[in-house]
Design an enzyme around this catalytic site. Sequence first.
Site, mmCIF file in Angstrom:
data_model
loop_
_atom_site.group_PDB
_atom_site.id
_atom_site.type_symbol
_atom_site.label_atom_id
_atom_site.label_comp_id
_atom_site.label_asym_id
_atom_site.label_seq_id
_atom_site.Cartn_x
_atom_site.Cartn_y
_atom_site.Cartn_z
ATOM 1 N N THR A 32 0.873 -1.136 -0.132
ATOM 2 C CA THR A 32 0.001 0.110 0.186
ATOM 3 C C THR A 32 0.866 1.233 0.161
ATOM 4 O O THR A 32 2.126 1.246 0.718
ATOM 5 C CB THR A 32 -0.824 -0.112 1.016
ATOM 6 O OG1 THR A 32 -1.590 1.228 1.195
ATOM 7 C CG2 THR A 32 -0.293 -0.408 2.486
ATOM 8 N N GLU A 65 -4.908 -3.091 4.562
ATOM 9 C CA GLU A 65 -4.537 -3.189 5.682
ATOM 10 C C GLU A 65 -5.589 -4.294 6.454
ATOM 11 O O GLU A 65 -5.364 -4.993 7.506
ATOM 12 C CB GLU A 65 -4.033 -2.377 6.912
ATOM 13 C CG GLU A 65 -2.846 -1.890 6.485
ATOM 14 C CD GLU A 65 -2.845 -0.363 5.819
ATOM 15 O OE1 GLU A 65 -3.732 -0.649 4.744
ATOM 16 O OE2 GLU A 65 -1.884 0.317 5.673
ATOM 17 N N LYS A 83 -7.408 10.637 -4.206
ATOM 18 C CA LYS A 83 -7.790 9.485 -4.695
ATOM 19 C C LYS A 83 -8.448 9.618 -6.179
ATOM 20 O O LYS A 83 -9.261 10.433 -6.478
ATOM 21 C CB LYS A 83 -9.010 9.014 -4.061
ATOM 22 C CG LYS A 83 -8.588 8.287 -2.731
ATOM 23 C CD LYS A 83 -9.011 6.855 -2.812
ATOM 24 C CE LYS A 83 -8.404 6.097 -1.873
ATOM 25 N NZ LYS A 83 -8.922 4.628 -1.817
ATOM 26 N N TRP A 89 -4.436 6.033 -5.389
ATOM 27 C CA TRP A 89 -3.915 7.080 -4.602
ATOM 28 C C TRP A 89 -2.705 7.650 -5.383
ATOM 29 O O TRP A 89 -1.968 7.230 -6.119
ATOM 30 C CB TRP A 89 -3.314 6.512 -3.454
ATOM 31 C CG TRP A 89 -4.125 5.901 -2.167
ATOM 32 C CD1 TRP A 89 -5.523 5.713 -2.570
ATOM 33 C CD2 TRP A 89 -3.875 5.769 -1.086
ATOM 34 N NE1 TRP A 89 -6.224 5.251 -1.627
ATOM 35 C CE2 TRP A 89 -5.168 5.400 -0.428
ATOM 36 C CE3 TRP A 89 -2.963 6.071 -0.082
ATOM 37 C CZ2 TRP A 89 -5.391 5.321 1.101
ATOM 38 C CZ3 TRP A 89 -3.022 6.033 1.279
ATOM 39 C CH2 TRP A 89 -4.327 5.715 1.765
HETATM 40 P P1 AMP Z 1 -6.651 1.313 -0.080
HETATM 41 O O1 AMP Z 1 -5.857 0.782 1.139
HETATM 42 O O2 AMP Z 1 -5.998 1.672 -1.073
HETATM 43 O O3 AMP Z 1 -7.985 0.197 -0.116
HETATM 44 O O4 AMP Z 1 -7.381 2.510 0.753
HETATM 45 C C1 AMP Z 1 -8.055 2.628 1.650
HETATM 46 C C2 AMP Z 1 -8.505 3.994 2.175
HETATM 47 O O5 AMP Z 1 -9.418 4.316 1.057
HETATM 48 C C3 AMP Z 1 -9.470 4.013 3.219
HETATM 49 O O6 AMP Z 1 -8.382 4.320 4.402
HETATM 50 C C4 AMP Z 1 -10.219 5.334 3.068
HETATM 51 O O7 AMP Z 1 -9.395 6.561 3.351
HETATM 52 C C5 AMP Z 1 -10.533 5.198 1.474
HETATM 53 N N1 AMP Z 1 -11.613 4.659 1.429
HETATM 54 C C6 AMP Z 1 -12.142 3.229 1.096
HETATM 55 N N2 AMP Z 1 -13.265 3.026 0.774
HETATM 56 C C7 AMP Z 1 -13.951 4.189 1.353
HETATM 57 C C8 AMP Z 1 -15.118 4.822 1.275
HETATM 58 N N3 AMP Z 1 -16.284 4.012 0.730
HETATM 59 N N4 AMP Z 1 -15.711 5.974 1.528
HETATM 60 C C9 AMP Z 1 -14.642 6.810 1.584
HETATM 61 N N5 AMP Z 1 -13.017 6.446 1.836
HETATM 62 C C10 AMP Z 1 -12.957 5.102 1.372
#
Ligand code: AMP
Length: 540
Positions: A185, A330, A438, A443
């Site tokens: 990540t 995570e 995002k 990211w």
């Molecule tokens: P990742 O590890 O790349 O899946 O990113 C995780 C992060 O994405 C989380 O900590 C949130 O900040 C964001 N995220 C994931 N799902 C959502 C959602 N439904 N609404 C808002 N933020 C989200």
Amino acid sequence: MLGLMQDWPLLIHRIIDQAARQHGSQEVVTRSVEGPIERITYREVHMRALKVAQRLVQDGIKPGDRIATMAWNTARHLEAWYGITGAGAVYHTINPRLFPEQIAWIANHAEDRMIMTDLTFVPLCEALADKMPTVERYIVLTDKAHMPATKLKNAISYEEWIGSVDGDFRWLSLDENSAAGLCYTSGTTGNPKGVLYSHRSNVLHSMAASGVDALAIGSRTTILPIVPLFHANSWSIAFSAPMMGAKLVMPGAKLDGASVYELLSDEKVTCTAGVPTVWLMLLQYMQKEGKKLPHLKRLVIGGSAAPRAMIEAFEKTYGIEVLHAWGMTEMSPLGSLGSLKASVDQLQGAALYDLKIKQGYTPFTVEMKITDDSGKELPWDGKTFGSLKVAGPAVAKAYFRVDENILDDQGFFDTGDVATIDANGYMQITDRSKDVIKSGGEWISSIELENLAVGHPDVMEAAVIGIAHPKWDERPLLVVVPKEGREISRENVLEFMQGKIAKWWMPDDVQVVKEIPHTATGKINKVTLREQFKGYRLPG
Ligand code: AMP
């Protein structure tokens, strides 16, 4: 006193064994990278996964060795995961959309011994091969007829590679806590961090994920994961679909509205999951073409906040129930889902959608809390917001090869998100404590862009904030302060950044200002900066 039940380790191979035995004729349909739609059954996936495992062992792969996959969602990719874990090795999913330098960095950090990749990414592997010395062999996920001429080390087509063995193999017996999968990540600062899933965590997470109030996967479900296998285990679907015997539809490389619609419609898909960007493309396509999807019952939106208008469009215009989900790499990754509990089942109109835009509640296996800066727990009143922290058997306790405690004294992991939780247990993300941008479910690190921009000889200070974008969710806006007596232009700064970062990381615009606001401790104050650019529209 201990119970007297059998010791039956929760190993991933048991999932594909169950699929082959109980749902052997169930289909896995793939839009292949080569073009045609291909169909195989779980019985065949099982047999081919055994061949993968047998061949890996024959090639000298030992338990715990990392085998990278850089590939689309296809049946071959799925077989590879089961084969790799069945041989005791660890599948390491590489996101091909990362900046090439990052890909090389993580392949080295993981010490990948092999890379399995699609035809699409052969040129990328060729460009990086010199920088990935631990990789002994490249397996191209295709057949001999489609195998390109390449100088990649020991390159072979997947079909030839597994074609040399007969599948007469016994899965390795392992401790259920053995490592099974690795996914990096990329945070805002420093290097990417590896999340190392175990057999046990993947099995438990997939059981929780398939429940009726979660993804609701059963043997009569037809599910299409748009979410890639390289994005945190495709939100469990690569495991939960075979576990429950669901028909699985793999979209391959084509994720545009028309292609996704065609598969959803032709294969009578009942459940699908992905990030808002892909659903926006699908909605636009359906609206333009006047299409409907009568078989689609559930559409899962996660990875970024699901916009209210999108939820309402799918539910009201198309009769498709939207499930808003939140999670992170995570967490394997599912952390919460927005199904309606009995206590809120009667909600209607605006009140219903006020609830549906929340990220939902935790399934069994996830615990959550919100705390203030001192770590004190905050009330579940739907108003008070705090740092969102989580615990559970499928939540990371450390990063791969990083010697650092990431849990608080109650064993909770800080998600980096800021949230409220209401009296019914529904959580809502109000902000991110970090300022990552995002874009299309991926990211973009604002700090990395800022660091690069301040490398420009005429730039004194730079800040990057995300600006809402109708297609990509957010796009970066770069705000710069010129050095005294110097002049800078938008074109000049962008030209400087060109080629130093992935194309899709490039800021959509540059605004030159006299001053960037700072906090009391001298840090860039992004809250104020966002406020300043509230009415701003990106060019085009
Ligand atoms: P990742 O590890 O790349 O899946 O990113 C995780 C992060 O994405 C989380 O900590 C949130 O900040 C964001 N995220 C994931 N799902 C959502 C959602 N439904 N609404 C808002 N933020 C989200």
